[in-house]
Design a protein around this motif. Structure first.
Motif, PDB file in Angstrom:
ATOM      1  N   GLU A  23      -4.117 -11.251   1.374  1.00 17.81           N
ATOM      2  CA  GLU A  23      -5.271 -10.918   2.079  1.00 17.81           C
ATOM      3  C   GLU A  23      -5.023 -10.328   3.408  1.00 17.81           C
ATOM      4  O   GLU A  23      -5.288  -9.330   3.868  1.00 17.81           O
ATOM      5  N   TYR A  24      -4.265 -11.041   4.190  1.00 15.14           N
ATOM      6  CA  TYR A  24      -4.013 -10.688   5.499  1.00 15.14           C
ATOM      7  C   TYR A  24      -3.105  -9.387   5.596  1.00 15.14           C
ATOM      8  O   TYR A  24      -3.166  -8.699   6.452  1.00 15.14           O
ATOM      9  N   SER A  25      -1.852  -9.305   4.673  1.00 15.01           N
ATOM     10  CA  SER A  25      -0.999  -8.487   4.473  1.00 15.01           C
ATOM     11  C   SER A  25      -1.800  -7.063   4.267  1.00 15.01           C
ATOM     12  O   SER A  25      -1.692  -5.863   5.016  1.00 15.01           O
ATOM     13  N   LYS A  26      -3.026  -7.140   3.510  1.00 16.66           N
ATOM     14  CA  LYS A  26      -3.779  -6.102   3.048  1.00 16.66           C
ATOM     15  C   LYS A  26      -4.544  -5.465   4.301  1.00 16.66           C
ATOM     16  O   LYS A  26      -4.670  -4.412   4.654  1.00 16.66           O
ATOM     17  N   ARG A  27      -5.193  -6.651   5.055  1.00 26.03           N
ATOM     18  CA  ARG A  27      -6.177  -6.351   6.226  1.00 26.03           C
ATOM     19  C   ARG A  27      -4.950  -5.472   7.466  1.00 26.03           C
ATOM     20  O   ARG A  27      -5.604  -4.817   7.876  1.00 26.03           O
ATOM     21  N   LEU A  28      -3.832  -6.136   7.455  1.00 19.32           N
ATOM     22  CA  LEU A  28      -2.999  -5.483   8.527  1.00 19.32           C
ATOM     23  C   LEU A  28      -2.704  -3.883   8.326  1.00 19.32           C
ATOM     24  O   LEU A  28      -2.372  -3.415   9.089  1.00 19.32           O
ATOM     25  N   LYS A  29      -2.797  -3.560   6.992  1.00 21.55           N
ATOM     26  CA  LYS A  29      -2.326  -2.237   6.818  1.00 21.55           C
ATOM     27  C   LYS A  29      -3.532  -1.229   7.262  1.00 21.55           C
ATOM     28  O   LYS A  29      -3.287   0.032   7.411  1.00 21.55           O
ATOM     29  N   HIS A  30      -4.463  -1.722   7.906  1.00 20.74           N
ATOM     30  CA  HIS A  30      -5.701  -0.844   8.520  1.00 20.74           C
ATOM     31  C   HIS A  30      -4.972  -0.669   9.800  1.00 20.74           C
ATOM     32  O   HIS A  30      -5.732   0.340  10.596  1.00 20.74           O
ATOM     33  N   TYR A  31      -4.281  -1.181  10.554  1.00 14.32           N
ATOM     34  CA  TYR A  31      -3.748  -1.068  11.779  1.00 14.32           C
ATOM     35  C   TYR A  31      -2.170  -0.931  12.165  1.00 14.32           C
ATOM     36  O   TYR A  31      -1.919  -0.578  13.331  1.00 14.32           O
ATOM     37  N   CYS A  32      -1.532  -1.106  11.294  1.00 16.02           N
ATOM     38  CA  CYS A  32      -0.078  -0.785  11.367  1.00 16.02           C
ATOM     39  C   CYS A  32       0.605  -0.588  10.045  1.00 16.02           C
ATOM     40  O   CYS A  32       0.023  -0.809   8.949  1.00 16.02           O
ATOM     41  N   VAL A  33       1.704  -0.096  10.147  1.00 12.43           N
ATOM     42  CA  VAL A  33       2.584   0.036   8.893  1.00 12.43           C
ATOM     43  C   VAL A  33       3.138  -1.187   8.884  1.00 12.43           C
ATOM     44  O   VAL A  33       4.300  -1.737   9.404  1.00 12.43           O
ATOM     45  N   PHE A  34       2.683  -1.985   7.639  1.00  9.90           N
ATOM     46  CA  PHE A  34       3.325  -3.386   7.519  1.00  9.90           C
ATOM     47  C   PHE A  34       4.074  -3.576   6.352  1.00  9.90           C
ATOM     48  O   PHE A  34       3.633  -3.164   5.298  1.00  9.90           O
ATOM     49  N   GLU A  35       5.058  -4.297   6.296  1.00  6.41           N
ATOM     50  CA  GLU A  35       5.952  -4.661   5.394  1.00  6.41           C
ATOM     51  C   GLU A  35       6.415  -6.037   5.065  1.00  6.41           C
ATOM     52  O   GLU A  35       6.921  -6.787   6.248  1.00  6.41           O
ATOM     53  N   LEU A  36       6.132  -6.844   4.278  1.00  8.48           N
ATOM     54  CA  LEU A  36       6.423  -8.227   3.910  1.00  8.48           C
ATOM     55  C   LEU A  36       7.678  -8.287   3.196  1.00  8.48           C
ATOM     56  O   LEU A  36       7.619  -7.690   2.105  1.00  8.48           O
ATOM     57  N   LEU A  37       8.646  -8.769   3.624  1.00 10.16           N
ATOM     58  CA  LEU A  37       9.873  -8.652   3.062  1.00 10.16           C
ATOM     59  C   LEU A  37      10.548 -10.066   2.824  1.00 10.16           C
ATOM     60  O   LEU A  37      10.573 -10.905   3.667  1.00 10.16           O
ATOM     61  N   THR A  38      10.638 -10.554   1.531  1.00  4.50           N
ATOM     62  CA  THR A  38      11.049 -11.765   1.079  1.00  4.50           C
ATOM     63  C   THR A  38      12.477 -11.637   0.750  1.00  4.50           C
ATOM     64  O   THR A  38      12.653 -10.933  -0.185  1.00  4.50           O
ATOM     65  N   ILE A  39      13.369 -12.487   1.330  1.00  5.21           N
ATOM     66  CA  ILE A  39      14.609 -12.409   0.828  1.00  5.21           C
ATOM     67  C   ILE A  39      14.890 -13.743   0.168  1.00  5.21           C
ATOM     68  O   ILE A  39      14.611 -14.803   0.458  1.00  5.21           O
ATOM     69  N   SER A  40      15.393 -13.304  -1.103  1.00  2.00           N
ATOM     70  CA  SER A  40      15.786 -14.624  -2.040  1.00  2.00           C
ATOM     71  C   SER A  40      17.132 -15.008  -1.671  1.00  2.00           C
ATOM     72  O   SER A  40      18.228 -14.173  -2.024  1.00  2.00           O
ATOM     73  N   VAL A  41      17.363 -16.337  -1.608  1.00  2.64           N
ATOM     74  CA  VAL A  41      18.604 -16.806  -1.420  1.00  2.64           C
ATOM     75  C   VAL A  41      19.052 -17.537  -2.826  1.00  2.64           C
ATOM     76  O   VAL A  41      18.200 -18.542  -3.435  1.00  2.64           O
TER      77      VAL A  41
END
Length: 156
Positions: A23-41
């Motif tokens: 939800e917050y990732s979606k909201r942020l895309k209105h204000y910035c170019v947002f990328e959530l990057l999950t690094i799998s170990v």
């Protein structure tokens, strides 16, 4: 438009928390170019010593950072902000850097080399939160910062 990359180690197993992150990732895309990057170990890494885990995570983290990125480490020893001061800081950093990369380390933090790479270190609180909760708290504060920057009625 500010580019923000949020780097986290390992997936979050909690579906309720994942829904809030989405939800917050979606909201942020209105204000910035947002990328959530999950690094799998790999699970085999979790059977190694703490230092070896940090070293393996460092190798994975470095793959996603460029030399001109501004790396901000989220760590309990970092600088604390009020929400308003964080919004001013975000605005200023966005003018100075092509991309802001925020990083939450693994279960034992990050290696000394990753700490040395960081342009700054930021704390969300003096309290300790689970890595999963930090994701949501940080994203909410980032969203709040952008609503403050844009004079919107979210922050009171």
């Amino acid at each position: 438009m500010i580019r923000i990359q949020f780097i986290v180690i390992d997936k979050c197993p909690n579906n309720s928390i994942n829904e809030m992150i989405e939800e917050y990732s979606k909201r942020l895309k209105h204000y910035c170019v947002f990328e959530l990057l999950t690094i799998s170990v790999p699970k085999t890494v979790r059977q190694k010593s703490i230092q070896e885990q940090k070293d393996e995570e460092e190798k994975l983290i470095k793959r996603y950072l460029k030399d001109n990125d501004c790396l901000i480490l989220l760590d309990e020893t970092g600088k604390e902000f009020t929400s308003v001061n964080f919004s001013k800081w975000i605005e200023k950093q966005g003018l100075s850097h092509s991309k802001l990369s925020f990083l939450i380390g693994g279960p034992y933090g990050v290696s000394d080399n990753v700490k040395a790479m960081a342009n700054s270190t930021m704390a969300l609180s003096q309290m300790t939160f689970s890595h999963e909760m930090v994701r949501v708290i940080f994203l909410e504060q980032l969203y709040r910062a952008f609503t403050i920057i844009n004079n919107q009625k979210y922050h009171h």
